[in-house]
Design an enzyme around this catalytic site. Structure first.
Site, PDB file in Angstrom:
ATOM      1  N   SER A 139       0.841  -1.197   0.000  1.00 43.99           N
ATOM      2  CA  SER A 139       0.000   0.000   0.000  1.00 43.99           C
ATOM      3  C   SER A 139       0.873   1.242   0.000  1.00 43.99           C
ATOM      4  CB  SER A 139      -0.913   0.025   1.226  1.00 43.99           C
ATOM      5  OG  SER A 139      -1.585   1.278   1.316  1.00 43.99           O
ATOM      6  N   TYR A 152      -2.064  -1.033   9.994  1.00 49.73           N
ATOM      7  CA  TYR A 152      -2.155  -1.464   8.591  1.00 49.73           C
ATOM      8  C   TYR A 152      -0.842  -1.197   7.854  1.00 49.73           C
ATOM      9  CZ  TYR A 152      -3.911  -1.729   3.785  1.00 49.73           C
ATOM     10  OH  TYR A 152      -4.112  -2.052   2.458  1.00 49.73           O
ATOM     11  N   LYS A 156       1.858  -3.820   5.989  1.00 42.83           N
ATOM     12  CA  LYS A 156       2.259  -3.719   4.588  1.00 42.83           C
ATOM     13  C   LYS A 156       3.764  -3.504   4.447  1.00 42.83           C
ATOM     14  CE  LYS A 156      -1.668  -4.495   2.634  1.00 42.83           C
ATOM     15  NZ  LYS A 156      -1.866  -5.742   1.835  1.00 42.83           N
TER      16      LYS A 156
END
Length: 244
Positions: A139, A152, A156
């Site tokens: 991401s 998150y 990633k």
């Protein structure tokens, strides 16, 4: 006679994963449509591929479960004869300020995004035919450092590390390994919980002044998985419309 190429795509029942599965099928690959929970949605993707003249089967697998992932690869081999392309699009997102994030959510997030990437990549490394391609999904949020994205983004970051190291470990097998890092992309996962003002603000971030689409990302993945992308290896490709 050229050997028919076969792709395994996880998280393929919706969003970016669905677009990747149908795009790879349109480029001539047989596709295993991997899904976690929605069999109906996975059936729809496979039916779409078959209606368009391709071949597809569905496979339910929790990507963090090594036995389920092995069974998905077994299905690819028994149905289509082998595996040449693996795209791990399965992912989970939980957003909260670090001080407020429930650690159970952190564990579930990392189980899917980190362990899941590792398990799928490990099976791919063991099973892919020479000349294959592995693509993972990271991401662009890693570079943006947005509040509420700490868990998150951390997951990633691990995806990128796993992927770029694996590219070097597969020396001598003519297998490319790359990761694609989408920017804001109009998917159910991205739009969930965001008001219109937030979406509009994020759409204006890239110089192209729009959200990405699943098709934008799928075309990048198809390039890396196809013959035109054979000289791209061990790379992080930020597909984000120019967000710094």
């Amino acid at each position: 006679m050229t050997e028919q190429r076969v792709a395994v795509v996880t998280g393929a029942s919706r969003g970016i994963g669905r677009a990747i599965a149908t795009t790879l099928a349109a480029s001539g690959l047989d596709v295993v449509v991997g899904y976690a929970g929605s069999r109906t949605a996975a059936d729809e993707v496979a039916a779409e591929i078959i209606r368009s003249g391709g071949r597809a089967v569905i496979a339910q697998a929790d990507v963090a479960d090594e036995k389920a992932v092995a069974a998905m690869f077994d299905l690819a081999e028994s149905t289509f004869g082998g595996v040449d392309v693996v795209v791990n699009s399965a992912g989970r997102m939980s957003l909260a300020p670090l001080a407020e994030l429930d650690l159970a959510e952190l564990d579930e997030l990392h189980r899917t995004n980190i362990r899941g990437t590792f398990v799928v990549a490990r099976e791919a490394a063991r099973r892919l035919r020479d000349g294959g391609a592995i693509v993972t999904l990271s991401s662009s949020v890693l570079g943006l450092r947005l509040p509420t994205y700490s868990a998150y983004a951390a997951s990633k970051g691990a995806v990128e590390a796993i992927t770029l190291i694996l590219a070097r470990e597969l020396r001598g097998r003519d297998i490319t390994v790359n990761t694609v890092a989408p920017g804001p992309t109009a998917t159910e996962l991205f739009l969930d919980g965001k008001d219109e003002q937030t979406v509009d603000r994020m759409a204006k971030q890239p110089p192209l002044e729009r959200l990405g689409t699943p098709a934008d990302i799928a075309r990048v993945v198809a390039f890396l998985a196809g013959p035109e992308g054979r000289w791209v290896n061990g790379q992080l490709l930020r597909a984000n419309g120019g967000i710094v």
